[in-house]
Design a protein around this motif. Sequence first.
Motif, PDB file in Angstrom:
ATOM      1  N   ASP A   1       0.809  -1.211   0.000  1.00 29.84           N
ATOM      2  CA  ASP A   1       0.000   0.000   0.000  1.00 29.84           C
ATOM      3  C   ASP A   1       0.849   1.271   0.000  1.00 29.84           C
ATOM      4  O   ASP A   1       0.358   2.362   0.289  1.00 29.84           O
TER       5      ASP A   1
ATOM      6  N   VAL B   1       3.591   3.933  -1.999  1.00 28.31           N
ATOM      7  CA  VAL B   1       4.047   4.416  -3.307  1.00 28.31           C
ATOM      8  C   VAL B   1       5.465   3.893  -3.525  1.00 28.31           C
ATOM      9  O   VAL B   1       6.313   3.999  -2.627  1.00 28.31           O
TER      10      VAL B   1
ATOM     11  N   SER C   1      -3.885   4.334  -8.798  1.00 22.12           N
ATOM     12  CA  SER C   1      -3.150   3.253  -8.149  1.00 22.12           C
ATOM     13  C   SER C   1      -4.016   2.019  -7.970  1.00 22.12           C
ATOM     14  O   SER C   1      -5.217   2.112  -7.744  1.00 22.12           O
TER      15      SER C   1
ATOM     16  N   GLN D   1      -3.918   0.580  -2.045  1.00 26.05           N
ATOM     17  CA  GLN D   1      -4.610   1.545  -1.177  1.00 26.05           C
ATOM     18  C   GLN D   1      -3.617   2.582  -0.641  1.00 26.05           C
ATOM     19  O   GLN D   1      -2.973   2.374   0.375  1.00 26.05           O
ATOM     20  N   ILE D   2      -3.470   3.675  -1.376  1.00 26.30           N
ATOM     21  CA  ILE D   2      -2.574   4.739  -0.945  1.00 26.30           C
ATOM     22  C   ILE D   2      -3.277   5.557   0.133  1.00 26.30           C
ATOM     23  O   ILE D   2      -4.331   6.139  -0.113  1.00 26.30           O
ATOM     24  N   CYS D   3      -2.703   5.585   1.332  1.00 23.63           N
ATOM     25  CA  CYS D   3      -3.366   6.289   2.425  1.00 23.63           C
ATOM     26  C   CYS D   3      -2.309   6.877   3.358  1.00 23.63           C
ATOM     27  O   CYS D   3      -1.105   6.726   3.140  1.00 23.63           O
TER      28      CYS D   3
ATOM     29  N   GLU E   1       1.558   9.098   2.791  1.00 21.96           N
ATOM     30  CA  GLU E   1       1.870   9.102   1.361  1.00 21.96           C
ATOM     31  C   GLU E   1       0.736   9.730   0.550  1.00 21.96           C
ATOM     32  O   GLU E   1       0.982  10.463  -0.416  1.00 21.96           O
ATOM     33  N   ARG E   2      -0.491   9.458   0.945  1.00 23.57           N
ATOM     34  CA  ARG E   2      -1.607  10.108   0.251  1.00 23.57           C
ATOM     35  C   ARG E   2      -1.583  11.616   0.511  1.00 23.57           C
ATOM     36  O   ARG E   2      -1.830  12.411  -0.405  1.00 23.57           O
TER      37      ARG E   2
ATOM     38  N   LEU F   1       1.004  13.154  -1.742  1.00 21.56           N
ATOM     39  CA  LEU F   1       0.514  13.313  -3.116  1.00 21.56           C
ATOM     40  C   LEU F   1      -0.440  14.500  -3.219  1.00 21.56           C
ATOM     41  O   LEU F   1      -0.342  15.319  -4.150  1.00 21.56           O
ATOM     42  N   GLU F   2      -1.354  14.596  -2.274  1.00 25.12           N
ATOM     43  CA  GLU F   2      -2.330  15.678  -2.322  1.00 25.12           C
ATOM     44  C   GLU F   2      -1.671  17.036  -2.100  1.00 25.12           C
ATOM     45  O   GLU F   2      -2.094  18.036  -2.677  1.00 25.12           O
TER      46      GLU F   2
ATOM     47  N   VAL G   1      -5.946  11.717  -6.615  1.00 25.03           N
ATOM     48  CA  VAL G   1      -5.629  10.310  -6.397  1.00 25.03           C
ATOM     49  C   VAL G   1      -6.858   9.453  -6.670  1.00 25.03           C
ATOM     50  O   VAL G   1      -7.940   9.712  -6.140  1.00 25.03           O
TER      51      VAL G   1
ATOM     52  N   VAL H   1      -7.993   5.398  -6.623  1.00 25.75           N
ATOM     53  CA  VAL H   1      -7.650   4.024  -6.244  1.00 25.75           C
ATOM     54  C   VAL H   1      -8.676   3.096  -6.868  1.00 25.75           C
ATOM     55  O   VAL H   1      -9.884   3.322  -6.749  1.00 25.75           O
TER      56      VAL H   1
END
Length: 262
Positions: free
Chosen positions: A15, A17, A39, A42-44, A47-48, A51-52, A58, A60
């Motif tokens: 999960d 990146v 992706s 589950q990018i959370c 790391e999420r 990205l934001e 994003v 998923v």
Amino acid sequence: MSVKLVVYAHFSSSDDVVAFAWPYLESLLGLGFELIFVSNSQICGPERLRLESMGAKVIVRDNIGLDFGMWKAALNRVDLATISELLLTNSSIMGPVLPLAPIFERARQWNCDFWGMTDNAELAPHLQSYFIVLNEKVLRSEAFRDFWKSVLPYRSKDQIVMSYEVGFTVWLQEQGFTWRPLVYQRDVWNAHIGDRGLLRTVRDRIRYKPNCMGNVVLLFPDRLLALGMPFVKSSLLEYVRLSAKNPESAKFIDSYILSINS
């Protein structure tokens, strides 16, 4: 107002990146691209948030249709009339170790409608799909929209390569659009033959064809770098480390990773 957009298809067994994605994404943002990060994991958490904080949208989703399925999911949410330049790319490559800005400047002088880093002649001449840039003429066309309407959620990689990686270039070319790679496959092979001699090159190609299928991105990462290609396929990292026959290639990949992270 038109924008430049990159849609990045991310594959990971965890999960997180993949580590080598960050310098690539940052280099694209530095060129003024807006980012959609699609992706299959589950990018959370941090790391999420990272990205934001970079301004990324994003998405998923399940890993159905591989990169073309992921790109389609993102493009379904985009008003193409607002996009001046589109880059489709994915996490199968590590880099860049060379600046991207001069490459984009060169590409704008080619007077073609879409371009990529490398081509491949298997099945039919086409751009390899890990990096494809398309201009407004293509993005505004009915042919472009029709292609994505036709994309089905295949699970077979071979089917996706045949129908979509090869088919994308072939379809757009049939509709009158022009294209070219940064580095031609023929130039890589000519450089290889010039250094090693024809007979030895043919013998090597026969020997390694079951593994690499004539794909210069997998066969000659060092030669591609010398010709201006700024990426290496991430799959090579595992391939060369498992192969006792390729100590020099393993050394090259290790030094390449260090240069990305430095």
